[in-house]
Scaffold this active site. Structure first.
Site, PDB file in Angstrom:
ATOM      1  N   GLU A   1      32.889  45.799  41.458  1.00 36.31           N
ATOM      2  CA  GLU A   1      31.536  45.487  41.929  1.00 36.31           C
ATOM      3  C   GLU A   1      31.554  45.116  43.397  1.00 36.31           C
ATOM      4  OE1 GLU A   1      27.788  43.382  42.781  1.00 36.31           O
ATOM      5  OE2 GLU A   1      29.831  42.661  43.029  1.00 36.31           O
TER       6      GLU A   1
ATOM      7  N   ASP B   1      36.206  41.221  39.454  1.00 36.16           N
ATOM      8  CA  ASP B   1      36.813  41.345  40.779  1.00 36.16           C
ATOM      9  C   ASP B   1      36.152  40.388  41.758  1.00 36.16           C
ATOM     10  OD1 ASP B   1      34.474  42.999  40.600  1.00 36.16           O
ATOM     11  OD2 ASP B   1      35.039  43.967  42.481  1.00 36.16           O
TER      12      ASP B   1
END
EC number: 3.5.1.18
Length: 406
Positions: A162, A97
């Protein structure tokens, strides 16, 4: 084109803003499965925030010491799960991500269309951290092509959460691994740790983070009649001065001293003639291994109690500090960096939190190593093309050293 660069571009081209993986992990599975990795997709989180996690593992083997005969060696290879024959495990960890792009019109090229200018690869996630993931995968491909049966197990722990809350990402996988007794020995997190040149800094630990929301209670009233009110700002001011002046610890050889900072302070109705009824203070400790959340909480509460005002306080523990002292993994990483770049790397525990805080609970040695971090989270994020294959070579060098091949 470099295979590492090509894979990095493929990953960057996927618009994987948290928590959307956008197919990045499927791409990794397609590369890892033919190498003999067992790949497990772990989906977590509510319907409106579905997080995709990947746990992939290649089982290495280590013939037992008594396997002197050919037959004994064959038997040890055939039974890799035997504790006597089990190889140590190196985990490559990272996140697919990325943070939001920001205004598209401010980018010189589309953030999800990888492009090259002046020797740099541009795109959201180029530095944080899709290039690291690409370098890890290609390093493993090259390592296993040269050493198909290494005395080292290799794993990947990849998340799409994250850059977001981090509640359904790496922590979920680590909890599952712990519950089923999975043993991890070493971990490299691909965070962009380099400062000016590739490999000049690695993180061998991170500080913990402990936040608080303090509400100091007063009595609202007309500013012309202060005797009929109780100003929470005035009540808190002496305590604030004491908190700011407190030395929470001395730090140590690896960490700076613990720091306490106010991030937000709010009171009042907006009117200039009203004493506010309460004051809200947001604060944060970034703390080292010399302090614990409990010790910091106790000391702060003691200070508040001395100043005798009414308050509410809510705590949020964002993560504990972790530290990997020089040893097997640090030596392997330092050696691989020196061999590839000639750089003597610096150990550091500075910066914010990372998923290393979760992994350190189930893995005794955790290091963060990745490209230069100068443009992370910025418009026109980029990484030097000339650093991409050297990063891959460093990861490969670590594999060789941990497997006893260098």
């Amino acid at each position: 084109m470099s295979r590492t660069l090509h894979l990095a571009e493929q990953l960057i081209s996927r618009a994987s803003a948290t928590p959307d993986d956008a197919g990045c992990q499927d791409l990794l599975i397609a590369r890892l499965t033919p190498l003999g990795f067992s790949c497990e997709s772990i989906v977590s989180g509510p319907e409106h925030f579905r997080v995709t996690n990947l746990w992939a593992k290649f089982e290495g083997f280590k013939p037992s010491a008594h396997a002197a005969s050919t037959q004994a060696a064959i038997e040890s290879i055939a039974n890799p799960d035997n504790a006597e024959n089990s190889a140590k495990t190196l985990v490559f960890a990272g996140h697919t991500d990325v943070v939001p792009t920001g205004p598209l019109e401010q980018w010189h090229s589309h953030p999800f269309m990888p492009s090259h200018r002046a020797g740099n690869l541009y795109g959201r996630g180029a530095a944080d951290m899709k290039t690291s993931i690409a370098a890890m995968v290609v390093a493993v491909e090259e390592f296993l092509a040269a050493h198909p049966r290494p005395a080292l197990s290799i794993a990947f722990l990849i998340t799409s959460d994250e850059e977001g809350p981090g509640l359904d990402g790496t922590v979920v996988v680590c909890n599952q691994l712990k519950a089923r007794g999975e043993v991890l020995d070493y971990c490299i997190v691909g965070e962009p740790t380099s400062v000016k040149n590739l490999g000049d800094m690695i993180k061998n630990g991170r500080r913990g983070t402990l936040s608080g929301k303090l509400t100091v209670k007063g009595v609202q009233g007309h500013i012309a009649y202060p005797h009929l009110a109780k100003n929470p700002i005035h009540l808190f001011a002496p305590a604030l001065a004491e908190l700011v002046g407190t030395q929470w610890d001395q730090g140590n050889d690896f960490f700076p001293a613990t720091s306490w900072q106010v991030s937000n302070l709010h009171a009042g109705t907006g009117a200039t003639n009203v004493i506010p009824g309460d004051l809200v203070v947001d604060f944060n400790f970034r703390f080292c291994t010399e302090s614990t959340p409990e010790s910091l909480q106790q000391r702060l509460l003691a200070i508040l109690s001395r100043h005798q005002f009414e308050y509410d306080l809510k705590w949020t523990l964002g993560g504990l500090p972790f530290l990997t002292t020089p040893g097997t993994l640090v030596d392997a990483v330092r050696g691989a960096i020196l061999a590839e770049t000639g750089v003597q790397t610096e150990l550091s525990t500075t910066g914010g939190t990372s998923d290393g805080r979760f992994i350190a609970k189930v893995c005794p040695q955790v290091i963060e190593l990745g490209p230069v971090n100068a443009t992370i989270h910025q418009i026109n994020e980029c990484v030097a093309v000339s650093s991409i294959d050297p990063l891959k070579n460093i990861y490969k060098g670590v594999l060789e050293r941990l497997a006893g091949l260098a």
